[in-house]
Design a protein around this motif. Sequence first.
Motif, mmCIF file in Angstrom:
data_model
loop_
_atom_site.group_PDB
_atom_site.id
_atom_site.type_symbol
_atom_site.label_atom_id
_atom_site.label_comp_id
_atom_site.label_asym_id
_atom_site.label_seq_id
_atom_site.Cartn_x
_atom_site.Cartn_y
_atom_site.Cartn_z
ATOM 1 N N LEU A 37 0.820 -1.196 0.000
ATOM 2 C CA LEU A 37 0.000 0.000 0.000
ATOM 3 C C LEU A 37 0.859 1.254 0.000
ATOM 4 C CD1 LEU A 37 -2.686 -1.197 2.502
ATOM 5 C CD2 LEU A 37 -2.712 -1.288 0.018
ATOM 6 N N PRO A 38 0.658 2.119 -0.975
ATOM 7 C CA PRO A 38 1.443 3.349 -1.065
ATOM 8 C C PRO A 38 0.875 4.428 -0.153
ATOM 9 C CG PRO A 38 -0.088 3.240 -2.867
ATOM 10 C CD PRO A 38 -0.265 1.957 -2.069
ATOM 11 N N ALA A 39 1.337 5.631 -0.344
ATOM 12 C CA ALA A 39 0.883 6.751 0.479
ATOM 13 C C ALA A 39 -0.463 7.294 0.010
ATOM 14 C CB ALA A 39 1.930 7.851 0.447
ATOM 15 N N HIS A 40 -1.150 6.584 -0.899
ATOM 16 C CA HIS A 40 -2.480 7.014 -1.344
ATOM 17 C C HIS A 40 -3.484 6.825 -0.219
ATOM 18 C CE1 HIS A 40 -1.332 7.200 -5.561
ATOM 19 N NE2 HIS A 40 -0.764 6.021 -5.430
ATOM 20 N N ASP A 41 -4.633 7.451 -0.389
ATOM 21 C CA ASP A 41 -5.735 7.161 0.518
ATOM 22 C C ASP A 41 -6.244 5.763 0.189
ATOM 23 O OD1 ASP A 41 -5.670 9.632 1.751
ATOM 24 O OD2 ASP A 41 -6.979 10.541 0.257
ATOM 25 N N ASP A 91 -6.583 8.521 -5.276
ATOM 26 C CA ASP A 91 -5.578 9.581 -5.298
ATOM 27 C C ASP A 91 -6.012 10.715 -4.373
ATOM 28 O OD1 ASP A 91 -7.523 10.986 -6.677
ATOM 29 O OD2 ASP A 91 -6.510 10.845 -8.608
ATOM 30 N N SER A 92 -5.246 11.785 -4.337
ATOM 31 C CA SER A 92 -5.548 12.896 -3.431
ATOM 32 C C SER A 92 -6.852 13.604 -3.771
ATOM 33 C CB SER A 92 -4.389 13.903 -3.435
ATOM 34 O OG SER A 92 -4.211 14.400 -4.749
ATOM 35 N N LYS A 93 -7.364 13.404 -5.003
ATOM 36 C CA LYS A 93 -8.625 14.021 -5.409
ATOM 37 C C LYS A 93 -9.823 13.100 -5.199
ATOM 38 C CE LYS A 93 -6.199 16.710 -8.853
ATOM 39 N NZ LYS A 93 -5.904 16.872 -10.264
#
Length: 169
Positions: A37-41, A91-93
């Motif tokens: 898991l990456p730093a994405h939500d 993503d951040s959006k």
Amino acid sequence: MEEFYKKSLLAFILLLVVDALLGGFFIYRSYLSLSLLPAHDVRWRAIADGTQEGRSTIRIQSSTPEQLSFGFRLADSAQSPFFSAGLQLEDSKGKLAHLDLTKYNSITIRAKCAPANSLIFSLSTFDENLSKPGNFLTYRSPLTFFYCSEEGGMVSPGPDPACDVRMVV
């Protein structure tokens, strides 16, 4: 002369211990284990057969990016009752994000179930020529059935040569 043999034996035993420790350390380091898991939500998604006029329910009791705990009740009101819990990356959006897993050659999860049950582990993969972003029915989804118990166990989807694990949701 006896003193020489004692020192030699002690040096030999010390070399064996150091060699065993170094060998164990290097073997341990050769099996890389990382969080996917990456730093994405990260958002867990739960679905039951309500879309098919069923009354089955699933309730996420607690979740973190690395762990999910949920309860479910299957009702026989639908022709084929089911439930599903899945992990989605955003993503951040807040839009659906893909994760490139081409640098990995296997993916393993640890599963524990109470009561023991048979489950399916599926990994949705994005094929640039076939898949439409966000339409999961167009994604390739290799899967494996596995037995899940209270003791837990490791699960890996089998290799599927028709499936390129390049972009995974």
